[in-house]
Design an enzyme around this catalytic site. Structure first.
Site, PDB file in Angstrom:
ATOM      1  CB  VAL A   1     116.969   4.422  70.697  1.00  9.43           C
ATOM      2  CG1 VAL A   1     115.876   5.443  71.007  1.00  9.43           C
ATOM      3  CG2 VAL A   1     117.274   4.410  69.199  1.00  9.43           C
TER       4      VAL A   1
ATOM      5  CB  ILE B   1     114.227  15.127  60.581  1.00  8.86           C
ATOM      6  CG1 ILE B   1     115.624  14.889  60.026  1.00  8.86           C
ATOM      7  CG2 ILE B   1     113.505  16.211  59.793  1.00  8.86           C
ATOM      8  CD1 ILE B   1     115.627  14.383  58.587  1.00  8.86           C
TER       9      ILE B   1
ATOM     10  CE  LYS C   1     113.334   5.027  59.334  1.00  6.84           C
ATOM     11  NZ  LYS C   1     114.764   5.114  59.034  1.00  6.84           N
TER      12      LYS C   1
END
Ligand code: NDP
Ligand code: HSE
Length: 403
Positions: free
Chosen positions: A11, A123, A192
């Site tokens: 990342v 997303i 999540k």
């Protein structure tokens, strides 16, 4: 705007590369520091192993945390916020635990704490959820929240590859967590789901000991083949419902008929859906893991800060009660032990290698499965959709909200 990146893995590197590739939107962003371990070679001039050098630098506006794990990520995020830096993170493990603490610290220091990349990778899920909440109560959230497990299940089904073969491929592609057991045992989905439920219901889930989580570690190629033969795909699903002041949440493998959106969610993609009062069902689809989709979401947060775009404010102070009885499902169970008597209240019947269990609450199902796993480490279970032909004649439709 000057940005410090903590961690230079999948990342962190992705964020660095997108910022470097200046276009009209990102041209006023630059990387001031990259935090690395002392033992690592400093291959770029911005690299430093000194966190204090970063938080004490008046020129640095934003800290992007891309280390992963709980500590020192928790300590560094708080330190950066308390030094008046905006913070962006993709680290769902630390957010699921400390979302309220981080939000309170950001408010106290009049800075932003944004975390779009933490759920659903590329997303714009958090943004979509927050937008829905401007008008609606969100009564349920469900979906495919983990790219690695979806990639594994998809490859097993398409190419007949073994679980371990596909897991190695997901690791090579940068989808998996540093410890991939978080992906395959459902912990990453649970993180999540907790973040999403915290935002949706404005709560602060702290006690996760009762959260029913069952992953895909024990799935076999023969399970996937059996499901396919019967017209189904298996997906690892996170799901939460609210009713009044009660909510439930569950993470478990679930079957979907082959024509559904879930069954057709391929590779590292995620599909997350919410149900709102007036908007009804809304689906969000895209790459849920991987360097550039994730870094893209981080840079979107950077641009929101640069353009002073506020995200929804939540104080996470609502009191709601977790209810393990809110949702009932039919299930298939595969075990080498004779476990039918454990399900005697749920009309157990046989279907090939599986025991069919009817209309059991998710909480009770996971409690019994935990006890089965103690004697049969390879046992597997999967939740069935409403009125599934696999449940046989005694299946009654899925009922929610019996509590
Ligand atoms: P990686 O393991 O690829 O990168 C993490 C980096 O942080 C490594 O360079 C590692 O260095 C460094 N690091 C870790 N701990 C320390 C420390 N104590 N001090 C200094 N450096 C440290 O992970 P990812 O980039 O994949 O993930 C980062 C975060 O983003 C995680 O929270 C993950 O859950 C999240 N995320 C990841 C996605 C993905 O698709 N990969 C998608 C969405 C979120 P070293 O190599 O020296 O250990
Ligand atoms: N390991 C995670 C996944 C990364 O596979 O979904 C994205 O959060």
């Amino acid at each position: 705007m000057k940005v410090a990146i903590l961690g230079f893995g999948t990342v962190g590197k992705g964020v660095y590369e997108i910022i470097k590739k200046a276009n009209i939107q990102t041209q006023n962003l630059s990387v001031s520091h990259i935090f690395i371990r002392k033992s690592r070679e400093r291959i770029l001039p911005q690299m430093t192993p000194d966190i204090d050098e970063i938080v004490n630098d008046d020129q640095t506006d934003v800290v992007v945390e891309a280390l992963g794990g709980i500590e020192p990520a928790h300590e560094f995020i708080l330190k950066a916020l308390n030094h008046g830096k905006h913070v962006i993170t993709a680290n769902k493990a630390v957010i699921a635990k400390y979302l309220k603490e981080f939000t309170d610290a950001a408010d106290a220091n009049n800075v932003k704490f944004y975390f779009e990349a933490s759920v659903g990778g590329g997303i714009p899920w958090i943004q979509g959820l927050e937008k829905a909440l401007r008008i609606d109560s969100v009564n349920s959230i469900s979906g495919i929240f983990n790219g690695t497990s979806n990639f594994i299940l998809d490859q097993m089904s398409r190419n007949g590859q073994s679980f371990s073969e596909v897991l190695s491929k997901a690791q090579e592609l940068g989808y998996a967590e540093a410890d991939p057991s978080a992906d395959i045992d459902g912990i990453d989905v649970a993180n999540k789901l907790c973040i999403s439920a915290d935002i949706a219901y404005n709560i602060n889930i702290q006690d996760r000991s009762k959260l029913p989580v069952f992953g895909i570690r024990n799935i076999k190629s023969s399970d996937v083949k059996f499901f396919e033969k019967n017209g189904y795909s298996v997906k690892l699903i996170g799901q939460t419902h609210q009713k009044g002041n009660k909510f439930d949440y569950v993470v478990e493998p679930t079957l979907f008929l082959n024509h559904t959106l879930e069954a057709n969610t391929p590779d590292n993609y995620n599909l997350i859906s919410l149900n709102g009062d007036t908007i009804g069902k809304l689906d969000f689809f895209g790459q849920g893991a991987g360097m550039f989709p994730t870094a893209n979401a981080v840079v979107q947060d950077l641009l929101d800060i640069k353009e002073e775009k506020d995200h929804l404010k939540r104080d996470f102070n609502n009191e709601m009660e977790y209810s393990p009885e809110l949702t009932k499902n039919d299930y298939l169970v595969r075990s080498n032990e004779n476990v039918a008597s454990l399900f005697k209240d749920y009309a157990p019947s046989k279907k090939d290698d599986y025991l069919v269990i009817h209309q059991i609450s998710t909480g009770e199902m996971h409690r019994i499965m935990k006890s089965i796993l103690k004697v049969d480490h390879a046992a597997f279970m999967v939740s069935l959709p409403s009125n599934s032909s696999l449940a046989g004649d005694s299946s009654i439709s899925k009922q929610e909200a019996v509590a």
